[in-house]
Design a protein around this motif. Sequence first.
Motif, PDB file in Angstrom:
ATOM      1  N   ALA A   1      40.074  11.381  11.897  1.00 28.87           N
ATOM      2  CA  ALA A   1      39.098  11.921  10.954  1.00 28.87           C
ATOM      3  C   ALA A   1      38.154  12.895  11.650  1.00 28.87           C
ATOM      4  CB  ALA A   1      38.307  10.790  10.306  1.00 28.87           C
ATOM      5  N   LEU A   2      37.695  12.541  12.849  1.00 27.99           N
ATOM      6  CA  LEU A   2      36.804  13.443  13.576  1.00 27.99           C
ATOM      7  C   LEU A   2      37.538  14.701  13.993  1.00 27.99           C
ATOM      8  CD1 LEU A   2      34.084  14.046  14.858  1.00 27.99           C
ATOM      9  CD2 LEU A   2      34.812  12.735  16.870  1.00 27.99           C
ATOM     10  N   ALA A   3      38.776  14.565  14.473  1.00 27.67           N
ATOM     11  CA  ALA A   3      39.565  15.737  14.838  1.00 27.67           C
ATOM     12  C   ALA A   3      39.781  16.636  13.626  1.00 27.67           C
ATOM     13  CB  ALA A   3      40.908  15.293  15.415  1.00 27.67           C
ATOM     14  N   GLY A   4      40.053  16.015  12.470  1.00 27.17           N
ATOM     15  CA  GLY A   4      40.216  16.801  11.252  1.00 27.17           C
ATOM     16  C   GLY A   4      38.960  17.549  10.875  1.00 27.17           C
ATOM     17  N   ALA A   5      37.812  16.905  11.034  1.00 27.68           N
ATOM     18  CA  ALA A   5      36.544  17.571  10.723  1.00 27.68           C
ATOM     19  C   ALA A   5      36.330  18.790  11.614  1.00 27.68           C
ATOM     20  CB  ALA A   5      35.383  16.592  10.900  1.00 27.68           C
ATOM     21  N   VAL A   6      36.658  18.654  12.888  1.00 25.17           N
ATOM     22  CA  VAL A   6      36.493  19.778  13.819  1.00 25.17           C
ATOM     23  C   VAL A   6      37.435  20.913  13.444  1.00 25.17           C
ATOM     24  CG1 VAL A   6      36.778  20.503  16.219  1.00 25.17           C
ATOM     25  CG2 VAL A   6      35.647  18.334  15.702  1.00 25.17           C
ATOM     26  N   LEU A   7      38.715  20.598  13.169  1.00 25.33           N
ATOM     27  CA  LEU A   7      39.669  21.642  12.796  1.00 25.33           C
ATOM     28  C   LEU A   7      39.267  22.332  11.495  1.00 25.33           C
ATOM     29  CD1 LEU A   7      43.269  20.316  13.540  1.00 25.33           C
ATOM     30  CD2 LEU A   7      42.091  22.253  14.586  1.00 25.33           C
ATOM     31  N   MET A   8      38.798  21.563  10.540  1.00 26.23           N
ATOM     32  CA  MET A   8      38.385  22.145   9.266  1.00 26.23           C
ATOM     33  C   MET A   8      37.205  23.090   9.449  1.00 26.23           C
ATOM     34  SD  MET A   8      38.803  18.741   6.901  1.00 26.23           S
ATOM     35  CE  MET A   8      40.423  18.008   6.620  1.00 26.23           C
ATOM     36  N   GLU A   9      36.252  22.690  10.278  1.00 26.92           N
ATOM     37  CA  GLU A   9      35.096  23.562  10.527  1.00 26.92           C
ATOM     38  C   GLU A   9      35.534  24.834  11.250  1.00 26.92           C
ATOM     39  OE1 GLU A   9      31.521  24.794   9.829  1.00 26.92           O
ATOM     40  OE2 GLU A   9      31.936  22.688   9.351  1.00 26.92           O
ATOM     41  N   LEU A  10      36.479  24.713  12.169  1.00 27.72           N
ATOM     42  CA  LEU A  10      36.999  25.897  12.845  1.00 27.72           C
ATOM     43  C   LEU A  10      37.700  26.835  11.860  1.00 27.72           C
ATOM     44  CD1 LEU A  10      38.421  24.352  16.147  1.00 27.72           C
ATOM     45  CD2 LEU A  10      36.445  25.891  15.927  1.00 27.72           C
TER      46      LEU A  10
END
Length: 209
Positions: free
Chosen positions: A31-40
């Motif tokens: 979930a945290l990795a997804g949040a970072v990728l989405m923000e990128l």
Amino acid sequence: MSLSLPEEVLLLTLDEEGRPLGRQGVAAGLALAGAVLMELALAGRVDTDREALLLVSAEPTGDAAMDFALSRLPDSRDSRSALMLLAREEEALRGAAMAGLEAKGLLRRAEGRVLLLFRSRRWVPAGDRPEAGEVLARLRRALEGDHVPEPREALLVSLARAAGLLPVLLPPELLAARQERLDLLGRIEALGRSLGAAVAALRVARLGG
């Protein structure tokens, strides 16, 4: 105050005493990795579809967690492998995002000891700041409404669902009544679909084990 998706998700995962909410372990890392990728993706640094993840620009964003992720992404060829790669870096990503929230005055470190011997550290939300409540209110509006969602709204719902936060934060009757809306929001963004697929695969692997 503008918050990134990783910061919003991390605020949602802490109760008022700094205790974790939602899923822990690998699912939390995804979930945290997804949040970072989405923000990128929102920042124009990456682009993605069902098949590929393209690094558009490696220019730093000024956000420690996202810039750390950027330094790892050239090794990834699609959104799912990128999610898995960054999930393995959860400790570094979480530390960078938590430090950012501390710098903004939204979290404070609470030092203590376990069994009077081992040092422990918790991140406790600042009780006089409304940001966590505002993120939760936006999550609820996205689910309750019938409007065409903004990408950030749909992504926030996908992340909260992947992190196991929806049953913790929202009434069960609301979730039951808005299941169709919840499924729609989860299908909107390619990264959200990749995150959902990765979490589903994790669940199958656990059941199979």
